[in-house]
Design a protein around this motif. Structure first.
Motif, short mmCIF file in Angstrom:
data_model
loop_
_atom_site.label_atom_id
_atom_site.label_comp_id
_atom_site.label_asym_id
_atom_site.label_seq_id
_atom_site.Cartn_x
_atom_site.Cartn_y
_atom_site.Cartn_z
N UNK A 86 95.97 -0.87 50.72
CA UNK A 86 96.20 -0.48 49.60
C UNK A 86 96.61 -1.62 48.86
N UNK A 87 95.82 -2.02 47.64
CA UNK A 87 96.47 -3.02 46.82
C UNK A 87 95.96 -4.44 47.16
N UNK A 88 95.25 -4.68 48.18
CA UNK A 88 94.61 -5.97 48.70
C UNK A 88 93.23 -5.90 48.02
N UNK A 89 92.85 -6.78 47.10
CA UNK A 89 91.58 -6.95 46.50
C UNK A 89 90.53 -7.41 47.38
N UNK A 90 89.45 -6.87 47.54
CA UNK A 90 88.49 -7.49 48.46
C UNK A 90 87.89 -8.54 47.88
N UNK A 91 88.04 -9.11 46.61
CA UNK A 91 87.57 -10.16 46.19
C UNK A 91 88.19 -11.69 46.58
N UNK A 92 89.40 -11.30 46.88
CA UNK A 92 90.38 -12.33 47.44
C UNK A 92 91.10 -12.99 46.53
N UNK A 93 91.13 -12.41 45.33
CA UNK A 93 92.09 -12.77 44.28
C UNK A 93 93.03 -11.65 43.84
N UNK A 94 94.37 -11.93 43.81
CA UNK A 94 95.07 -11.11 43.84
C UNK A 94 95.87 -11.30 42.19
N UNK A 95 96.20 -10.11 41.56
CA UNK A 95 96.95 -10.40 40.27
C UNK A 95 98.39 -10.09 40.63
N UNK A 96 99.26 -11.02 40.21
CA UNK A 96 100.73 -10.86 40.40
C UNK A 96 101.45 -11.23 39.41
N UNK A 97 102.31 -10.63 39.16
CA UNK A 97 103.33 -10.82 38.10
C UNK A 97 104.77 -11.67 38.72
N UNK A 98 104.94 -12.66 38.15
CA UNK A 98 106.03 -13.81 38.78
C UNK A 98 106.79 -14.28 37.44
N UNK A 99 108.27 -14.00 37.99
CA UNK A 99 109.01 -14.69 36.99
C UNK A 99 109.62 -15.77 36.98
N UNK A 100 109.10 -16.56 37.88
CA UNK A 100 109.68 -17.87 38.24
C UNK A 100 108.88 -18.93 37.47
N UNK A 101 109.57 -20.04 37.17
CA UNK A 101 108.69 -21.12 35.97
C UNK A 101 108.55 -22.18 36.90
N UNK A 102 108.77 -22.58 38.12
CA UNK A 102 108.68 -23.89 38.75
C UNK A 102 107.48 -24.21 39.20
N UNK A 103 106.45 -23.52 38.98
CA UNK A 103 105.14 -23.94 39.61
C UNK A 103 104.02 -23.91 38.48
N UNK A 104 102.81 -24.39 38.73
CA UNK A 104 101.70 -24.53 37.62
C UNK A 104 100.42 -24.08 38.34
N UNK A 105 99.36 -24.05 37.64
CA UNK A 105 98.10 -23.65 38.17
C UNK A 105 97.64 -24.91 39.13
N UNK A 106 97.10 -24.27 40.22
CA UNK A 106 96.55 -25.42 41.34
C UNK A 106 97.45 -25.35 42.40
N UNK A 107 98.82 -24.93 42.41
CA UNK A 107 99.92 -25.19 43.33
C UNK A 107 99.28 -24.18 44.47
N UNK A 108 99.74 -24.55 45.63
CA UNK A 108 99.49 -23.63 46.66
C UNK A 108 100.86 -23.09 47.33
#
Length: 599
Positions: A86-108
């Motif tokens: 339950x909650x695991x998207x079969x597309x392989x992409x998860x929508x996630x809310x995050x309050x931290x700001x020390x990362x950018x697009x492309x980060x692993x």
């Protein structure tokens, strides 16, 4: 001592399916005590995978907080999601809310998917928040239970990793490893190392031991290195405070490089937090070989290093940023600027390695146990280094440990090692013990075979020669076993390695006689009569202070009483055998009164 199993397996034949409990059960056979099991997976459960941030949209909220609505890929593009729940998207992409700001697009990053459990029994599930369905969490090291940093999430590139999307993050970060913790008695300091424990595990299981010191290619001799002088003009009990000092130089290191996750994982399981790459390497080698060592910022040193006793009024700021007043008995590492370390206890702040350090001087020395123990107690400054030096460190391993640090600084920090080096000091005489042929058997109660005697002692690392005329054994103790000094010590080691369970249990036969003697009977009757009269027998501590002996029961006022003085008392307040029962009775009365007994 905590022993990560993955580390132990490098030098001992530990089965792949063995648990920490299995390892401790084997070590108990050779005299160690179980303490605890440290297993991250007891509190941490997957699915926890590597994800890549595809998009990040900042959304200001009415409460003044800005959250990030992220789309995170947790399966390589073009592949199917094999995880279900339950909650695991079969597309392989998860929508996630995050309050931290020390990362950018492309980060692993590390993504805990719905169904995962974090330390504190925190269950991850898909839930609606801030107007979105957040299906998972982008984790920080603190949330994973692998560190204290909670300022932001764990960006894998910052710790030197670029794994494939969807990789099991628990395996990547060494979280499937576990550690067995054992209690090490004061006479077995060699076991405060993976080297020592691996050897003991081999003893317990009868398997092969691979000495980690043997894999290090240390030079046979060193010369032309940094200047070092051993100048102890006030040795304790006539034994120099430092009898070996090895110094090696590594230039061009990058101290800002991240410590490899495998090393961080092992240090963490061993109870050591990661600080910086040079410091982590130093701690890693100490745990592996049992030899404490220290890294100095070479460019902060001035003049030769001198190992000496402190002078009256001297002070030092140690690595914990505390200014400490030194005692003239303290053994110091100094240069032209003054004290740069309390030998074997803690280094000084003035020569500390920092992110700007490029040139490192590596120290691996051998210090006197008594000097280090007294400094540690005097300054109330326990450390991993002092814990080992107080119990005794292998004199022969200092150059090996220094080389191991140098090799890791070159491999992991990009440095270049100087060929020149320093190795000053005098090797102690080897300890040779004569063991009569039948002594161990008479001492232990087992008829040991010659093979058991010589095999056990050789397994310890001792050199064993047999006197064909007298039948006794001449045993040279290994350098890492400073606790072996007498034939009794050797007998105990033979019994330990042959196996305590092989010692027969025999009940002693009571000696013939008619019970208590007349004097004993009279004493019993007197004691019973006093008890019947309502009196209470008091058993008080037999050792008191000198002032207590002089105060009570002295025949003439001002006279001193002759009393037996202990050579090694627990404290100065209990340094003399009592000459009167009064000090003990008064102390018992005071204690009872303070606890509310008034009658």
């Amino acid at each position: 001592m905590r022993i990560p199993l993955s580390w132990l397996r490098e030098f001992a034949q530990v089965p792949a399916d063995a648990t920490a409990e299995d390892v401790m059960a084997e070590l108990v056979k050779v005299g160690f005590e179980e303490e605890a099991v440290h297993r991250p997976t007891d509190e941490l459960k997957g699915p926890i995978v590597v994800g890549q941030v595809l998009s990040l949209v900042k959304e200001p909220q009415s409460n003044g907080k800005t959250i990030n609505w992220c789309q995170v890929r947790v399966v390589p593009e073009g592949q199917e999601q094999t995880l279900t729940g339950k909650g695991i998207d079969p597309s392989g992409v998860q929508g996630i809310i995050c309050g931290a700001h020390n990362f950018v697009e492309g980060d692993k990053v590390v993504v805990t998917l719905p169904g995962a459990v974090l330390p504190g029994d925190f269950h991850i599930s898909a839930r609606k928040t801030y107007g979105h369905l957040s299906a998972g969490m982008i984790a920080s090291v603190r949330e994973l239970g692998i560190g204290e940093d909670h300022d932001g999430i764990l960006v894998l590139s910052r710790i030197g990793l670029d794994p494939e999307i969807g990789t099991d993050a628990m395996s990547l970060l060494g979280l499937y490893d576990e550690a067995a913790e054992i209690n090490v008695t004061p006479d077995r300091g060699y076991a405060f190392s993976i080297r020592g424990v691996a050897r003991e595990y081999a003893h317990a299981t009868g398997t092969v031991f691979k000495d980690p010191a043997a894999k290090v290619n240390a030079p046979a001799a060193l010369s032309g290195g940094y200047g070092v002088k051993l100048n102890d003009d006030a040795p304790i009990y006539g034994k120099p405070g430092c009898d070996r000092f090895v110094a090696r130089t590594v230039r061009g290191v990058d101290a800002t490089r991240p410590t490899p996750p495998w090393m961080v994982s092992r240090l963490r399981l061993a109870g050591i937090r990661s600080i910086s790459l040079p410091v982590d390497i130093s701690n890693y080698v100490m745990l592996e070989l049992g030899q404490p060592n220290h890294c100095y910022d070479l460019d902060k040193l001035s003049g030769d290093i001198v190992v000496r006793r402190a002078v009256a009024g001297e002070k030092i700021t140690t690595l914990d940023d505390k200014v400490r007043s030194l005692d003239v008995e303290d053994l110091l590492i100094t240069d032209d600027s003054g004290a740069i370390g309390i030998a074997g206890v803690m280094g000084g702040a003035n020569t500390e390695v920092s992110d700007s350090t490029t040139n490192v001087l590596v120290e691996a020395a051998h210090f006197d146990e008594v000097s280090i123990g007294r400094s540690r107690r005097r300054h109330k400054l326990p450390s991993e280094a002092s814990k080992r030096f107080e119990r005794g460190v292998d004199w022969q391993v200092a150059n090996v440990a220094a080389q191991r640090v140098v090799d890791l600084l070159v491999e992991l920090a990009g440095g270049t090692a100087d060929e020149a080096g320093t190795d000053v000091g005098t090797a102690p005489d080897a300890v040779t013990i004569e063991l009569p042929a039948g002594y161990a058997a008479s001492r232990i109660g087992i008829d040991f075979t010659e093979e058991q005697i010589t095999g056990s002692l050789k397994d310890l690392g001792a050199i064993v020669l047999k006197d064909e005329v007298g039948g006794s054994y001449v045993v040279t103790a290994p350098s890492w076993r400073n606790d072996l000094e007498t034939k009794e010590d050797l007998s105990e080691e033979i019994a330990r390695l042959v196996g305590y369970d092989n010692i027969p249990a025999t009940l002693p036969v009571a000696p013939p006689g008619r019970g208590l003697t007349r004097t004993q009977q009279q004493k019993r009757r007197v004691v019973q009569a006093l008890a019947d009269a309502g009196l209470t027998e008091v058993l008080s501590y037999p050792f008191v202070s000198k002032s207590a002996n002089d105060t009570f029961g002295v025949a003439e006022e001002g006279a001193a009483r002759t009393a037996l003085k202990l050579a090694n008392p627990i404290s100065e307040e209990h340094g003399y055998l009592r000459t009167s029962v009064l000090p003990g009775l008064i102390e018992v009365a005071r204690r009872n009164h303070s606890r509310g007994f008034r009658t």
